[in-house]
Design a protein around this motif. Structure first.
Motif, PDB file in Angstrom:
ATOM      1  N   VAL A   1      26.038  79.520  85.479  1.00 43.14           N
ATOM      2  CA  VAL A   1      26.697  79.949  86.718  1.00 43.14           C
ATOM      3  C   VAL A   1      26.726  78.746  87.656  1.00 43.14           C
ATOM      4  CG1 VAL A   1      26.495  81.545  88.674  1.00 43.14           C
ATOM      5  CG2 VAL A   1      25.791  82.282  86.390  1.00 43.14           C
TER       6      VAL A   1
ATOM      7  N   PRO B   1      24.974  75.112  93.797  1.00 38.67           N
ATOM      8  CA  PRO B   1      25.430  74.793  95.155  1.00 38.67           C
ATOM      9  C   PRO B   1      25.981  73.379  95.317  1.00 38.67           C
ATOM     10  CG  PRO B   1      23.024  74.877  95.051  1.00 38.67           C
ATOM     11  CD  PRO B   1      23.542  75.386  93.731  1.00 38.67           C
ATOM     12  N   GLU B   2      25.574  72.431  94.460  1.00 42.26           N
ATOM     13  CA  GLU B   2      26.076  71.068  94.624  1.00 42.26           C
ATOM     14  C   GLU B   2      27.146  70.707  93.583  1.00 42.26           C
ATOM     15  OE1 GLU B   2      22.472  71.380  95.033  1.00 42.26           O
ATOM     16  OE2 GLU B   2      22.835  71.449  97.188  1.00 42.26           O
TER      17      GLU B   2
ATOM     18  N   VAL C   1      16.978  68.252 101.813  1.00 42.63           N
ATOM     19  CA  VAL C   1      15.617  68.648 102.184  1.00 42.63           C
ATOM     20  C   VAL C   1      15.057  69.511 101.052  1.00 42.63           C
ATOM     21  CG1 VAL C   1      14.189  69.891 103.852  1.00 42.63           C
ATOM     22  CG2 VAL C   1      16.185  68.614 104.633  1.00 42.63           C
TER      23      VAL C   1
ATOM     24  N   VAL D   1      13.232  76.299  94.271  1.00 41.82           N
ATOM     25  CA  VAL D   1      14.173  76.232  93.151  1.00 41.82           C
ATOM     26  C   VAL D   1      13.807  77.287  92.107  1.00 41.82           C
ATOM     27  CG1 VAL D   1      14.949  73.848  93.357  1.00 41.82           C
ATOM     28  CG2 VAL D   1      12.771  74.308  92.247  1.00 41.82           C
TER      29      VAL D   1
ATOM     30  N   ILE E   1      21.695  70.473  92.495  1.00 38.69           N
ATOM     31  CA  ILE E   1      21.731  71.501  91.448  1.00 38.69           C
ATOM     32  C   ILE E   1      23.188  71.844  91.175  1.00 38.69           C
ATOM     33  CG2 ILE E   1      21.127  73.888  90.880  1.00 38.69           C
ATOM     34  CD1 ILE E   1      18.639  73.563  92.630  1.00 38.69           C
TER      35      ILE E   1
ATOM     36  N   PHE F   1      23.154  77.055  87.169  1.00 36.08           N
ATOM     37  CA  PHE F   1      21.963  77.837  86.834  1.00 36.08           C
ATOM     38  C   PHE F   1      22.222  78.518  85.493  1.00 36.08           C
ATOM     39  CE2 PHE F   1      22.365  77.832  91.433  1.00 36.08           C
ATOM     40  CZ  PHE F   1      21.116  77.412  91.842  1.00 36.08           C
TER      41      PHE F   1
END
Lengths: 332, 246
Positions: free
Chosen positions: A188, A191-192, A235, A239, A267, A270
Motif C-alpha cells: 500500500v 507517505p513519502e 522528525v 513506524v 517510507i 507498507f
C-alpha cells in the motif's frame, strides 16, 4: 482436569524459543509488540491443537528441533516447509499429531521459509514478560530453548478417543504460500512515495533479494532503489511493522515485529497486513516481487484471511471435541 | 501543568496520515516545535485514556503519535473521526495529577563520561559548568523510548546539542545521555547516537518486576552528582521515586 505433562528438548536446532503473538500495550512503553514473525502460522498451530490463537508455543528458526514427549501430547507443526517425523515416521505439517509418552518429534531443516511453529495442547510453562512469552532479547528476555531443557505443559490431554492413535482429520489450513520461486507481496502506498519519482513503477517492476543480515528487526532487500528529493529532515516518528523504508544507502528495509519503534527515514510503502506472515518467512536469498493495492483492498484481504481462521477454529473445535480432546474455553 | 497552547481550541490541530492498512500517524499542525511536543504528549495521554475501539497500541514520537489499530474492528474513517474528537478534548485530560519526582545519583567523569569534554566545548562551558547546568535542570519525562528508556526534556543547556555523527556501538546500562536539550538513560547495554555524559549505578529497568520501570511520562527527574566511591554501595539498586513506590 488439568494435569502436568512435559517434554524435553533433545536439540533446539540453530535457535528455538518460546513464542506467542506478542505483547499488548507494550509499544506505548517503548517495547515492540514482538511475537511470531509469521503470526498466521503461529495462530493456526495453536488452533489445530485446541488452544487459543495467542497461546505460548515454540518458534524454530530454520528447523532442526527435536523433542521427546514425557507424557501424551497433542502437537501441530506449521510455518516453514520441513520434514516432520515422529519416531522416524513422517507426519504432515498443518495437522494435529498425537505423541505417546516417550515419542520423539523431529522437525527437519526448513527447505522453504524461515520459521516453524510447534504448538502443544495446553498451556506451556514459559516465562512471561509484560504478559507475553515472546522473546525480548534487547531487554534481557531471550527465551531460548537449550538441549536437555524440560518444559512443563499444563494440559488435560490424555490421548484420543479413537482406535487409530492419531486424529486423522485434515482441515483446509490458511498459510502463506511458500511454493513459488518468487514471492509476491502486496503493498500500500506510503507517505513519502510522492517524493520518489517513479517509485510505483520501480517497485512493481523489479525483483528484490532478501539480504543476509535480515532478521526479525527488519528485512534488508537488495534491488533497485531511488531516493526522495526535496523532503528535508523527517522528525523521528512511530513506524508500523511492514513499513518500507529507504535509508541513506542503496537498499530497501522492511520493518519486522522487533523494529525500533521510531525512525525518520522516508517510507514509500507498507506491506499489506495479510502478507506480513509471508514476509516473516522470507529467508536470505529469497526473491520478492511487489504488487500495489489500495488500502481498502488490503483491509479486504485481511478480512478474508480472518474469515479462514475463524472457519478453521470452528472445524478444529468440532473435530477435536469428537475425539475427546480438551479445548480451551476461549477458543471460538 | 503547562498553560493552554494557543490554537488548542481549533478542531484541526492534527493532521492524519494513513500508515498502511492498520495505522495512522497524527501530527500536530502547529508551527512551533514546543507546541507540537506538548500537543503530541497530551494526545497520547488522551488516546491511552479513552482507548477507542479497535486501537491495538500506540507508538510515540516526540512530535507525533502513531495509532495502531485492527481495521476489522474499526474502519479508517471512523477511527480518524474518533481520534480527532479525542484530540479536541485532549487538553482536559489530567495526566500530571499523580506525577512523581525522581532524583538520580550520577557519577560524572572518566569512563562514565566519554562525551563530556566535547559536549562542554560545544556548549562553550567548562566541564564543571556543564555538570552544574545539567544537575540544576528539572527534567520532565516525555515518553518511554526504546526498551522503556525515559526520554526527558528540559535540559537548561544554552543551545541544542548535536548527536554523534558515528553512533557508539556498546554503551553500558545506566549511561546518562544528551542530545538537543533532551536527556535519556540507557536501560540496557547497546548502541546509541546520544552523547554519554555520566552514568548512574542504579538499575533503571528490571524485567523481573511488574511494572519493569517505576517512572511514567509526566514524572520529573533531577540528576545529582555523586563521587565514584559511592558506586558499589548503590550499584544494582532499583530506581524508585522520591518517597518510594506508591
Amino acid at each position: 482436569m488439568t494435569t502436568e505433562s512435559a517434554f524435553t528438548v533433545i536439540r533446539p536446532g540453530i535457535l528455538a524459543t518460546f513464542q506467542d503473538l506478542g505483547r499488548r500495550d507494550g509499544e506505548r512503553q517503548g517495547v515492540p509488540s514482538g511475537g511470531a514473525a509469521d503470526q498466521l502460522s503461529a495462530a493456526v498451530a495453536n488452533i489445530l491443537v485446541g488452544n487459543p490463537r495467542d497461546a505460548a508455543l515454540l518458534e524454530v528458526l530454520a528447523g532442526g528441533l527435536a523433542l521427546r514427549a514425557e507424557a501424551p501430547l497433542l502437537v501441530a507443526v506449521t510455518g516453514a516447509t520441513a520434514t516432520v517425523k515422529v519416531d522416524g515416521h513422517p507426519v504432515r505439517q498443518g495437522e494435529a499429531v498425537h505423541l505417546d509418552a516417550g515419542s520423539v518429534l523431529d522437525v527437519g531443516r526448513a527447505t522453504a521459509g524461515m520459521r516453524c511453529y510447534v504448538a502443544i495442547n495446553g498451556e506451556l510453562d514459559a516465562p512471561r514478560f509484560m504478559g507475553s512469552a515472546a522473546p525480548e532479547a534487547r531487554m534481557g528476555f531471550p527465551q531460548n530453548l537449550s538441549a536437555g531443557q524440560q518444559v512443563k505443559v499444563h494440559s488435560a490431554y490424555q490421548g484420543l478417543a479413537n482406535p487409530f492413535g492419531q486424529p486423522l482429520f485434515r482441515l483446509p489450513v490458511p498459510k502463506p504460500d511458500l511454493t513459488p520461486r518468487v514471492w509476491t507481496v502486496h503493498i500500500v502506498e506510503g507517505p513519502e512515495a510522492h517524493a520518489v519519482e517513479g517509485i510505483h513503477e520501480l517497485l512493481a517492476g523489479a525483483e528484490y533479494t532478501v539480504g543476509p543480515n535480515s532478521n526479525h528487526v527488519g528485512l534488508r532487500l537488495a534491488g533497485p532503489v531511488r531516493h526522495p528529493e526535496g523532503l528535508g529532515e523527517i522528525v523521528s516518528h512511530g513506524v508500523p511493522v511492514g513499513a518500507f523504508e529507504i535509508p541513506h544507502g542503496d537498499e530497501l528495509i522492511v520493518l519486522g515485529r522487533y523494529r525500533t519503534l521510531t525512525a525518520g527515514y522516508p517510507i514509500v510503502a507498507f506491506a499489506a497486513t495479510s502478507d506480513l506472515p509471508l514476509l516473516g518467512q522470507a529467508e536470505p536469498g529469497r526473491r520478492l516481487a511487489f504488487r500495489w493495492i489500495s488500502r481498502e483492498q488490503s483491509v479486504e484481504r485481511l478480512r478474508v484471511q480472518e474469515g479462514e481462521l475463524r472457519m478453521l477454529e470452528q472445524r478444529s473445535k468440532t473435530a477435536l471435541e469428537s475425539l475427546g480432546v480438551p479445548i480451551d474455553a476461549t477458543m471460538a | 501543568m503547562a498553560e493552554h497552547p494557543p490554537g488548542s481550541s481549533s478542531p484541526q490541530q492534527f493532521s492524519v496520515t494513513p500508515y498502511g492498512d492498520s495505522a495512522v500517524l497524527l501530527t500536530p499542525t502547529s508551527t512551533d516545535p514546543a507546541e507540537r511536543r506538548l500537543a503530541a504528549t497530551r494526545l497520547r495521554a488522551a488516546v491511552a485514556h479513552h482507548r477507542p475501539r479497535g486501537v491495538v497500541d500506540l507508538a510515540a514520537g516526540l512530535e507525533s503519535l502513531l495509532v495502531e489499530f485492527d481495521p476489522l474492528q474499526v474502519s479508517h474513517d471512523l477511527l480518524e473521526d474518533t481520534l480527532l474528537l479525542i484530540a479536541e478534548t485532549s487538553d482536559h485530560v489530567a495526566e500530571a495529577g499523580d506525577a512523581r519526582e525522581f532524583v538520580i545519583p550520577t557519577v560524572f567523569g572518566g569512563d562514565h563520561s566519554p562525551d563530556l569534554p566535547s559536549v562542554a566545548s560545544e556548549l562553550g562551558l567548562t566541564v564543571e559548568e556543564t555538570i552544574t547546568t545539567f544537575t540544576g535542570s528539572v527534567l520532565t519525562i516525555n515518553l518511554l523510548a526504546s526498551a522503556m528508556a525515559p526520554m526527558m526534556a528540559g535540559v537548561q543547556f544554552p543551545r541544542q546539542l548535536a548527536r554523534l555523527a558515528e553512533p557508539r556501538t556498546d554503551v553500558p546500562s545506566g549511561s546518562i545521555m544528551v542530545a538537543g536539550t533532551n536527556a535519556i538513560i540507557q536501560p540496557f547495554p547497546g548502541p546509541t547516537g546520544w552523547r554519554v555524559i555520566g552514568r548512574t549505578p542504579l538499575t533503571i529497568c528490571d524485567i523481573s518486576r511488574d511494572p519493569a520501570v517505576s517512572f511514567r511520562p509526566g514524572d520529573t527527574v533531577r540528576f545529582t552528582a555523586i563521587p565514584q566511591e559511592r558506586w558499589d554501595e548503590l550499584a544494582g539498586e532499583f530506581l524508585e521515586p522520591v518517597g518510594g513506590l506508591r
